[in-house]
Design a protein around this motif. Structure first.
Motif, mmCIF file in Angstrom:
data_model
loop_
_atom_site.group_PDB
_atom_site.id
_atom_site.type_symbol
_atom_site.label_atom_id
_atom_site.label_comp_id
_atom_site.label_asym_id
_atom_site.label_seq_id
_atom_site.Cartn_x
_atom_site.Cartn_y
_atom_site.Cartn_z
ATOM 1 N N THR A 135 -6.047 -2.791 -1.256
ATOM 2 C CA THR A 135 -6.265 -3.036 0.171
ATOM 3 C C THR A 135 -6.660 -1.772 0.927
ATOM 4 O O THR A 135 -6.873 -1.822 2.135
ATOM 5 C CB THR A 135 -4.989 -3.615 0.814
ATOM 6 O OG1 THR A 135 -3.918 -2.655 0.694
ATOM 7 C CG2 THR A 135 -4.570 -4.909 0.137
ATOM 8 N N ASP A 136 -6.758 -0.649 0.215
ATOM 9 C CA ASP A 136 -7.071 0.628 0.860
ATOM 10 C C ASP A 136 -8.504 0.624 1.397
ATOM 11 O O ASP A 136 -9.446 0.175 0.719
ATOM 12 C CB ASP A 136 -6.898 1.766 -0.148
ATOM 13 C CG ASP A 136 -7.213 3.124 0.443
ATOM 14 O OD1 ASP A 136 -6.367 3.658 1.172
ATOM 15 O OD2 ASP A 136 -8.323 3.633 0.167
ATOM 16 N N TRP A 190 0.827 -1.202 0.000
ATOM 17 C CA TRP A 190 0.000 0.000 0.000
ATOM 18 C C TRP A 190 0.864 1.256 0.000
ATOM 19 O O TRP A 190 0.685 2.156 -0.830
ATOM 20 C CB TRP A 190 -0.935 0.022 1.208
ATOM 21 C CG TRP A 190 -1.883 1.188 1.205
ATOM 22 C CD1 TRP A 190 -3.170 1.199 0.734
ATOM 23 C CD2 TRP A 190 -1.616 2.529 1.664
ATOM 24 N NE1 TRP A 190 -3.721 2.459 0.876
ATOM 25 C CE2 TRP A 190 -2.786 3.296 1.441
ATOM 26 C CE3 TRP A 190 -0.510 3.156 2.228
ATOM 27 C CZ2 TRP A 190 -2.880 4.645 1.773
ATOM 28 C CZ3 TRP A 190 -0.592 4.511 2.555
ATOM 29 C CH2 TRP A 190 -1.769 5.236 2.332
ATOM 30 N N THR A 238 -8.228 5.155 -8.607
ATOM 31 C CA THR A 238 -8.170 5.240 -7.142
ATOM 32 C C THR A 238 -8.678 6.595 -6.649
ATOM 33 O O THR A 238 -9.481 6.669 -5.718
ATOM 34 C CB THR A 238 -6.739 5.018 -6.661
ATOM 35 O OG1 THR A 238 -6.277 3.717 -7.077
ATOM 36 C CG2 THR A 238 -6.643 5.107 -5.136
ATOM 37 N N LEU A 260 -4.526 0.636 -5.202
ATOM 38 C CA LEU A 260 -4.478 0.325 -3.775
ATOM 39 C C LEU A 260 -5.674 -0.555 -3.409
ATOM 40 O O LEU A 260 -6.633 -0.107 -2.781
ATOM 41 C CB LEU A 260 -4.482 1.616 -2.957
ATOM 42 C CG LEU A 260 -3.503 2.703 -3.414
ATOM 43 C CD1 LEU A 260 -3.626 3.940 -2.546
ATOM 44 C CD2 LEU A 260 -2.070 2.179 -3.376
ATOM 45 N N TYR A 312 1.296 3.937 -3.047
ATOM 46 C CA TYR A 312 0.857 5.307 -2.780
ATOM 47 C C TYR A 312 1.991 6.307 -3.024
ATOM 48 O O TYR A 312 1.788 7.370 -3.627
ATOM 49 C CB TYR A 312 0.364 5.411 -1.338
ATOM 50 C CG TYR A 312 -0.120 6.785 -0.940
ATOM 51 C CD1 TYR A 312 -1.304 7.306 -1.452
ATOM 52 C CD2 TYR A 312 0.607 7.577 -0.046
ATOM 53 C CE1 TYR A 312 -1.764 8.568 -1.090
ATOM 54 C CE2 TYR A 312 0.160 8.841 0.327
ATOM 55 C CZ TYR A 312 -1.020 9.319 -0.197
ATOM 56 O OH TYR A 312 -1.455 10.575 0.162
ATOM 57 N N SER A 321 -10.414 -7.596 -1.656
ATOM 58 C CA SER A 321 -9.200 -7.031 -2.265
ATOM 59 C C SER A 321 -8.835 -7.780 -3.538
ATOM 60 O O SER A 321 -8.439 -7.173 -4.543
ATOM 61 C CB SER A 321 -8.035 -7.089 -1.272
ATOM 62 O OG SER A 321 -8.285 -6.278 -0.154
#
Length: 486
Positions: free
Chosen positions: A448-449, A429, A479, A446, A433, A461
């Motif tokens: 898993t955000d 992540w 995103t 992302l 990012y 995910s």
């Protein structure tokens, strides 16, 4: 694109903003070249020749239009140039046009020989890197002459010319007009405030309010602030001679001109091209919103309004500042991360004088962090930063100083992401990012955000990652679109 001359002329007639900066029009009957959005009297098709870049038009003997001002045209996005090496070279030439950097140094940074760079650059843009650099300097000087009241000698130095005589000679040769004559023809009176204000163009639509909201939520007290529909921050940069320069900048919006206004303190003139390049990156002014939307519009089949035309990818001005804040933001709120970052600034930042209340420091440099005596946790621990985060920040500072990780337009962002993930405390992540915000990587995702999951609940995910395959190469923009729906 230039093979379709009738289509380009139609775009010129329509004043289609989607093509602004993607080509320029040389007009044989006047000897000038224009942006495709120029509002001057429409020339006949047979008098028009189309060029990829302003540099190519100038090498063909055309002078820039004083009405549409080609120096304000937005630049090309990262997918516009093939190969990617040429795009990175052009961006570096723009950013360093005031530094006197040689072609050997530039090619060294790009990992190729100067001969190879000249060959691929000329094949892509029909001008040499030196000719492109010359146009960057001339257009920056033209912008300064038109929009500021700086003395001509200061304009010449800020634009990267070694001497006033050299500047005058080249300006007259290329534009058939002296710098002082151009200034006299400027209609707007310039007020002598000591500051410098220039315009940077973009392709509409531009989500100014959304960008300000993003930066406001992540502002670091003492470093940057969003107020009165304006973004402001302190600046610390280093010249090619190694001199440290401090100042401040302010960014506003000129929607009627499809441009942002950038005001910088007079102290930043020696690094003006660097400042402007970082503003373009931070506010994603190179973006072609139509190209992004063409791919991501399928998101609206999941839920109407999930993807919005014009969405931009917020970048950063200072890479180290951004990565520190990203590390501190792991598993805590955005507000809490700002509080911890502010403590680092108060303790280890450099105080600066500005005319803007609330802007008091510049962020500590990686060298400042490495120079601290003893274990880093002894310094950061009393600030409320846990040991693992402290050590991660120290390793990032070391990687930057030793140039182990490239945060500035890397040729292979995926490789830099892998390097980031070898640092203890940086997972997928955080690495994605950081790449999205510092490296201008348009294809980070992302999955898993928490925000991404919330926007597309109840997908897992794994399901999100699989779904994102149709959003290549714009998953970073996907995103941001998902975040904007929350």
């Amino acid at each position: 694109m230039l093979e379709n001359k009738s289509g380009l002329y139609a775009a010129f007639v329509a004043k289609d903003t989607r093509f602004d900066g993607r080509f320029f029009v040389g007009i044989s009957s006047t000897g000038i070249y224009c942006r495709p959005v120029c509002r001057a009297k429409q020339p006949k098709a047979e008098n028009c020749t189309f060029y990829h870049t302003a540099a190519e038009a100038e090498q063909a003997g055309y002078r820039p239009c004083l009405l549409c001002r080609p120096e304000l045209a937005p630049g090309s996005s990262i997918v516009d140039a093939t190969p990617n090496l040429v795009y990175r070279a052009a961006r570096m030439l723009e950013e360093n046009c005031g530094s006197g950097q040689s072609l050997d140094e530039l090619s060294g940074r790009l990992g190729c020989t100067d001969r190879h760079l000249r060959r691929v650059f000329t094949a892509e843009y029909n001008v040499t890197p030196v000719q492109y650099l010359q146009t960057c300097r001339l257009l920056l000087a033209k912008n300064l002459l038109t929009d500021t009241d700086l003395p001509v000698i200061e304009v010449a130095m800020a634009a990267g010319f070694g001497s006033l005589r050299r500047f005058n000679d080249l300006f007259k040769k290329q534009y058939n007009l002296s710098p002082t004559a151009l200034r006299k023809r400027t209609l707007e009176e310039q007020k002598n405030t000591g500051d410098v204000t220039l315009a940077l163009g973009y392709r509409p639509p531009y989500p100014w309010e959304e960008m300000l909201h993003f930066f406001a939520g992540r502002a670091i007290p003492g470093i940057d602030i969003v107020q009165d529909d304006t973004y402001m921050r302190t600046v610390h940069l280093v010249t090619s001679e190694g001199k440290h320069v401090y100042g401040w900048m302010r960014v506003g919006h000129r929607p009627h001109k499809n441009a942002l206004s950038v005001t910088v303190s007079e102290t930043l003139l020696p690094v003006l091209p660097q400042v402007l390049a970082r503003v373009r990156h931070m506010f994603d002014l190179y973006c072609d919103p139509e190209a992004v939307y063409e791919t991501l519009r399928v998101m609206n089949e999941i839920r109407p309004g999930l993807c919005v035309l014009g969405t931009r990818l917020p970048g950063c001005f200072n890479a180290f500042e951004m990565v520190v804040r990203a590390v501190l933001g792991q598993q805590i709120t955005v507000k809490a991360a700002s509080t911890l970052t502010a403590r680092i600034v108060d303790t280890y930042g450099t105080p600066v004088q500005t005319k803007i209340p609330g802007l008091t420091h510049v962020f500590p440099s990686p060298e400042d962090i490495l120079a601290l005596d003893g274990p880093i946790e002894n310094h950061f621990g009393p600030l409320g930063i846990i040991t693992t985060r402290s050590k991660t920040i120290y390793e990032l500072a070391r990687a930057i100083v030793q140039k182990e990780i490239d945060f500035e337009l890397p040729a292979r962002p995926e490789e830099e992401i892998k390097k980031l993930m070898t640092i203890r405390g940086i997972g997928s992540w955080t690495a994605q990012y950081i790449a999205m915000r510092t490296m201008e990587w348009p294809d980070a995702f992302l999955e898993t955000d928490a925000g991404v999951k919330k926007a597309l609940y109840p997908l897992t995910s794994k399901e999100l990652l699989e779904m994102s395959n149709v959003w290549h190469p714009w998953r970073s923009y996907a995103t941001i679109n998902l975040w904007n729906t929350l």
